[in-house]
Design an enzyme around this catalytic site. Structure first.
Site, mmCIF file in Angstrom:
data_model
loop_
_atom_site.group_PDB
_atom_site.id
_atom_site.type_symbol
_atom_site.label_atom_id
_atom_site.label_comp_id
_atom_site.label_asym_id
_atom_site.label_seq_id
_atom_site.Cartn_x
_atom_site.Cartn_y
_atom_site.Cartn_z
ATOM 1 N N LYS A 174 -0.512 12.635 2.724
ATOM 2 C CA LYS A 174 -1.284 13.036 3.893
ATOM 3 C C LYS A 174 -0.340 13.745 4.855
ATOM 4 C CE LYS A 174 -1.255 8.349 5.832
ATOM 5 N NZ LYS A 174 -0.780 7.448 4.771
ATOM 6 N N LYS B 105 9.942 4.176 0.426
ATOM 7 C CA LYS B 105 8.884 4.608 -0.478
ATOM 8 C C LYS B 105 9.533 5.466 -1.549
ATOM 9 C CE LYS B 105 6.633 6.754 2.936
ATOM 10 N NZ LYS B 105 5.536 7.462 3.620
ATOM 11 N N THR C 235 0.835 -1.202 0.000
ATOM 12 C CA THR C 235 0.000 0.000 0.000
ATOM 13 C C THR C 235 0.869 1.250 0.000
ATOM 14 O OG1 THR C 235 -1.539 -1.246 1.401
ATOM 15 C CG2 THR C 235 -1.962 1.085 1.178
ATOM 16 N N ASP D 25 6.370 8.697 10.451
ATOM 17 C CA ASP D 25 6.894 9.580 9.406
ATOM 18 C C ASP D 25 6.077 10.863 9.241
ATOM 19 O OD1 ASP D 25 4.803 7.981 8.438
ATOM 20 O OD2 ASP D 25 5.444 8.231 6.365
ATOM 21 N N ASP E 271 2.849 11.561 8.657
ATOM 22 C CA ASP E 271 1.738 11.818 7.732
ATOM 23 C C ASP E 271 0.375 11.516 8.338
ATOM 24 O OD1 ASP E 271 2.117 9.081 7.650
ATOM 25 O OD2 ASP E 271 2.402 8.952 5.476
ATOM 26 N N ARG E 272 0.333 10.733 9.421
ATOM 27 C CA ARG E 272 -0.958 10.441 10.037
ATOM 28 C C ARG E 272 -1.256 11.429 11.161
ATOM 29 N NH1 ARG E 272 -2.093 4.052 10.455
ATOM 30 N NH2 ARG E 272 -1.427 3.527 8.357
ATOM 31 N N ASP F 118 2.338 10.086 13.476
ATOM 32 C CA ASP F 118 2.955 8.753 13.454
ATOM 33 C C ASP F 118 4.447 8.818 13.135
ATOM 34 O OD1 ASP F 118 2.722 9.538 10.820
ATOM 35 O OD2 ASP F 118 2.486 7.494 10.083
ATOM 36 N N GLU G 1 -8.519 9.460 4.691
ATOM 37 C CA GLU G 1 -8.709 8.026 4.862
ATOM 38 C C GLU G 1 -9.004 7.728 6.316
ATOM 39 O OE1 GLU G 1 -6.104 5.428 2.221
ATOM 40 O OE2 GLU G 1 -4.733 6.921 3.017
ATOM 41 N N GLU G 2 -9.725 6.614 6.503
ATOM 42 C CA GLU G 2 -10.053 6.183 7.859
ATOM 43 C C GLU G 2 -8.796 5.847 8.665
ATOM 44 O OE1 GLU G 2 -9.164 2.909 8.512
ATOM 45 O OE2 GLU G 2 -8.573 2.732 6.408
ATOM 46 N N SER G 3 -7.691 5.554 7.968
ATOM 47 C CA SER G 3 -6.458 5.136 8.622
ATOM 48 C C SER G 3 -5.674 6.342 9.163
ATOM 49 C CB SER G 3 -5.608 4.326 7.649
ATOM 50 O OG SER G 3 -5.389 5.077 6.466
ATOM 51 N N ARG H 223 -8.741 -6.513 8.035
ATOM 52 C CA ARG H 223 -9.427 -5.319 8.521
ATOM 53 C C ARG H 223 -10.923 -5.452 8.231
ATOM 54 N NH1 ARG H 223 -5.034 -2.432 9.765
ATOM 55 N NH2 ARG H 223 -3.487 -1.783 8.232
ATOM 56 N N ARG I 181 7.885 -2.586 2.693
ATOM 57 C CA ARG I 181 8.077 -2.681 4.145
ATOM 58 C C ARG I 181 8.481 -4.092 4.511
ATOM 59 N NH1 ARG I 181 3.129 0.854 6.715
ATOM 60 N NH2 ARG I 181 3.594 2.637 5.395
ATOM 61 N N SER J 207 6.488 3.883 8.372
ATOM 62 C CA SER J 207 5.349 4.618 8.906
ATOM 63 C C SER J 207 5.108 4.350 10.384
ATOM 64 C CB SER J 207 4.117 4.278 8.071
ATOM 65 O OG SER J 207 3.057 5.093 8.464
ATOM 66 N N HIS J 208 3.961 3.783 10.710
ATOM 67 C CA HIS J 208 3.567 3.585 12.105
ATOM 68 C C HIS J 208 4.077 2.253 12.657
ATOM 69 C CE1 HIS J 208 0.804 1.870 9.272
ATOM 70 N NE2 HIS J 208 0.544 0.942 10.157
ATOM 71 N N THR K 12 -7.845 2.054 -1.100
ATOM 72 C CA THR K 12 -6.950 2.419 0.002
ATOM 73 C C THR K 12 -5.547 2.687 -0.530
ATOM 74 O OG1 THR K 12 -8.221 1.172 1.604
ATOM 75 C CG2 THR K 12 -5.900 1.520 2.119
HETATM 76 C C1 G16 Z 1 -0.524 3.689 4.372
HETATM 77 C C2 G16 Z 1 -1.107 4.322 3.143
HETATM 78 C C3 G16 Z 1 -2.540 4.711 3.394
HETATM 79 C C4 G16 Z 1 -3.336 3.520 3.882
HETATM 80 C C5 G16 Z 1 -2.672 2.926 5.108
HETATM 81 C C6 G16 Z 1 -3.316 1.637 5.549
HETATM 82 O O1 G16 Z 1 -0.402 4.636 5.371
HETATM 83 O O2 G16 Z 1 -0.377 5.462 2.777
HETATM 84 O O3 G16 Z 1 -3.065 5.220 2.214
HETATM 85 O O4 G16 Z 1 -4.633 3.884 4.189
HETATM 86 O O5 G16 Z 1 -1.326 2.631 4.823
HETATM 87 O O6 G16 Z 1 -3.185 0.704 4.521
HETATM 88 P P1 G16 Z 1 -3.530 -0.820 4.755
HETATM 89 O O7 G16 Z 1 -4.970 -0.820 5.227
HETATM 90 O O8 G16 Z 1 -3.345 -1.466 3.431
HETATM 91 O O9 G16 Z 1 -2.626 -1.336 5.831
HETATM 92 P P2 G16 Z 1 0.982 4.823 6.127
HETATM 93 O O10 G16 Z 1 0.755 5.933 7.093
HETATM 94 O O11 G16 Z 1 1.225 3.478 6.784
HETATM 95 O O12 G16 Z 1 1.984 5.112 5.056
#
Ligand code: G16
Length: 544
Positions: free
Chosen positions: A377, A126, A18, A280, A282-283, A278, A364-366, A497, A22, A113-114, A345
């Site tokens: 983001k 990325k 996504t 990096d 962005d969240r 988070d 996004e919900e995330s 999920r 990773r 990320s997180h 997503t």
């Molecule tokens: C990444 C993506 C987001 C996505 C999230 C969750 O966020 O950039 O667009 O919504 O992962 O994705 P998944 O549901 O496939 O785990 P981040 O902050 O982890 O880069």
């Protein structure tokens, strides 16, 4: 500058998910693993479009070593200008900004990320393209294909570039510039928000914010913007020093992982607003006093109020949300008379819509929200947006949200995650669910009539590109939804999920607990998927 060509063997698992590639740190430290992937990124770019790059990351373990390797490979591949964040730091939104501001060909961002960091944690890479956004699928597919065939990489024989001080080093005709990772970003924030008004809010002494940087990248950004430029007290920023292992924590701004902040916000003398970002940067998570703003509601509320903020005073062109994100934003878009797009997503799917000027806000919900100011983001941006809203509306966070529900109705919403499920079992569950979809429309489940049930696919309205297998949806006549998909960001087994949503009109029950309100949908999903039987899981690991 001497360049060595190294023989290597390809890795078949270098498929970006996504959000980039990773893997655990130990995988990235496998001989040639990182080198191969970086060479594959560069080989995927046409010559002439890989001359200038920004490089930086969230400061996690292996960040600095990886940066030195990337510098060497980029120089060997003919890059002539590399901008590298001081100390190796760059938040994801700041990297996006640098690419756009300095007209670079792209950027390599080092982050998982997180996901947790440290020697036994995760690492990630990325690649962002010249528009500043995450590489679209055509590019990540090309990178994966090239990585799967790579037999050689080229590496420059140069000493480590010191990342401690800003300044420029020249290698032949190429330049490596170590840059301040924060200043340009902070300058942009000053243009988007009413800084005087927010400054006055802090100066009034009647408003307290706590921002939890979770020992990740936003600490230095938050100190510069909130404390230095907006005059918030020093103790506004907690966990503000980036650490290689995030202090042993899980830098994910949600109710489970930002425990310390949540406890503060539930205390008797809680600050007025709490926020977190988070790994990096962005969240974001936004909290009022003992009050949680769901990311889906946050997007809708931002859209409804954007005209109050200087950067968006001319109104918004449109909104986009990922498919599993609640439909609260759709109601606002209808009211404003603008389009609301539904995308798979992944932030990369917003890029074309932003570039084409079709949308101004997306989310996004995330825990991700952003706007057309960059192509990622942006956590701190979202916090400033909410601060500006509180200052402009002279209302608390909870009052703003309740007022929004009264005006638009409330989309009760929750996501349940089942982590580290055996891959075969997760695939089995999804496969069995898909097999029963065709028989669902017209059936009544938990008192609700199923309207449609399908697997989500998306055709990009700008370039016509087509993406399938993006989650299973069961949509009911009253607009309630159950969505099931497998995460594309986990590194251990599979993460399942389950997303739940139910609409309640503005004159209905607005302040019920979401888990109580959605409980009938949980049972429907568990029965349909045979979750307990197939996976042995009876309760989610994370509820947001
Ligand atoms: C990444 C993506 C987001 C996505 C999230 C969750 O966020 O950039 O667009 O919504 O992962 O994705 P998944 O549901 O496939 O785990 P981040 O902050 O982890 O880069």
């Amino acid at each position: 500058m001497n360049i060595t060509t190294v023989d290597t063997t390809p890795f078949s698992d270098q498929r970006p998910g996504t959000s980039g590639l990773r893997k655990t740190v130990s995988v990235f430290r496998t001989t040639h693993y990182l080198e191969n992937f970086v060479q594959a990124i560069l080989n995927a770019l046409p010559p002439g479009e890989r001359e200038s790059l920004v490089i930086g990351g969230d400061g996690r373990y292996y960040n600095r070593q990886a940066i030195q390797i990337i510098i060497r490979i980029a120089l060997a591949s003919g890059c002539r200008r590399l901008l590298v964040g001081q100390h190796g730091f760059l938040s994801t939104p700041a990297a996006s900004l640098m690419i756009r501001k300095y007209g670079l060909d792209g950027g390599i961002i080092l982050s998982a990320s997180h996901n947790p960091g440290g020697p036994s944690g995760d690492f990630g890479i990325k690649f962002n393209t010249a528009n500043g956004g995450p590489a679209p699928e055509q590019v990540t597919d090309r990178i994966h294909r090239i990585a799967g065939e790579l037999k050689q990489y080229r590496i420059a024989d140069i000493p480590d570039v010191s990342l401690e001080q800003t300044g420029t080093r020249e290698f032949g005709t190429a330049r490596v510039e170590v840059i301040d990772p924060v200043a340009d970003y902070a300058d942009l924030m000053e243009k988007l928000f009413d800084m005087d008004r927010i400054r006055a809010l802090f100066a009034s002494g009647r408003f307290r914010l706590v921002f939890d940087a979770m020992h990740a990248i936003t600490g230095p950004y938050a100190r510069e913007v909130l404390v230095r430029r907006l005059g918030a007290p020093d103790n506004t920023v907690m966990n503000g020093t980036p650490l290689q292992d995030f202090g042993g924590g899980h830098p994910d701004p949600n109710l489970v992982h930002a425990r310390e902040l949540v406890a503060l916000m539930q205390a008797a003398d809680a600050p007025d607003m709490g926020a977190a970002s988070d790994g990096d940067g962005d969240r974001n998570m936004i909290l009022g006093r003992d009050f949680f703003v769901t990311p889906s509601d946050s997007l809708a509320i931002m859209a409804a109020n954007a005209h109050l903020l200087p950067g968006y005073s001319n109104g918004i062109a449109g909104i986009a949300r990922s498919m599993p994100t609640s439909m609260a934003a759709d109601r606002v878009a209808r009211q404003l008379g603008v389009d609301c797009y539904e995308t798979p997503t992944g932030w990369k799917f917003f890029g074309n819509l932003l570039d084409a000027g079709r949308i101004t806000l997306c989310g996004e919900e995330s825990f991700g929200t952003g706007s057309d100011h960059v192509r990622e983001k942006d956590g701190l941006w979202a916090v400033l947006f909410w601060l500006n809203l509180v200052a402009a509306r002279k209302q608390s966070v909870a009052e703003i949200v309740l007022g929004h529900w009264q005006a638009y109705g409330r989309n009760y919403y929750s996501r349940h995650d089942y982590e580290n499920v055996e891959l075969e079992k997760a695939q089995d569950l999804v496969g069995r669910l898909q097999a029963v979809l065709a028989g669902l429309p017209g059936r009544r489940l938990a008192g609700l009539q199923v309207k449609t049930a399908d697997e989500y696919s998306y055709t990009d309205p700008v370039d016509g590109s087509y993406t399938e297998h993006q989650g299973t949806r069961i949509i009911f006549e009253d607009g309630s939804r159950i969505i099931v998909r497998m995460s594309g960001t986990g590194t251990q087994g599979a993460t399942l999920r389950f997303y739940y949503e139910k609409f309640e009109p503005g004159n209905g029950v607005l302040e019920n607990d979401a888990q109580t309100q959605l409980a009938p949908l949980f049972s429907v999903a568990q029965d349909l998927t045979r979750l307990g039987e197939i996976t042995g899981r009876h309760a989610p690991d994370v509820v947001t």
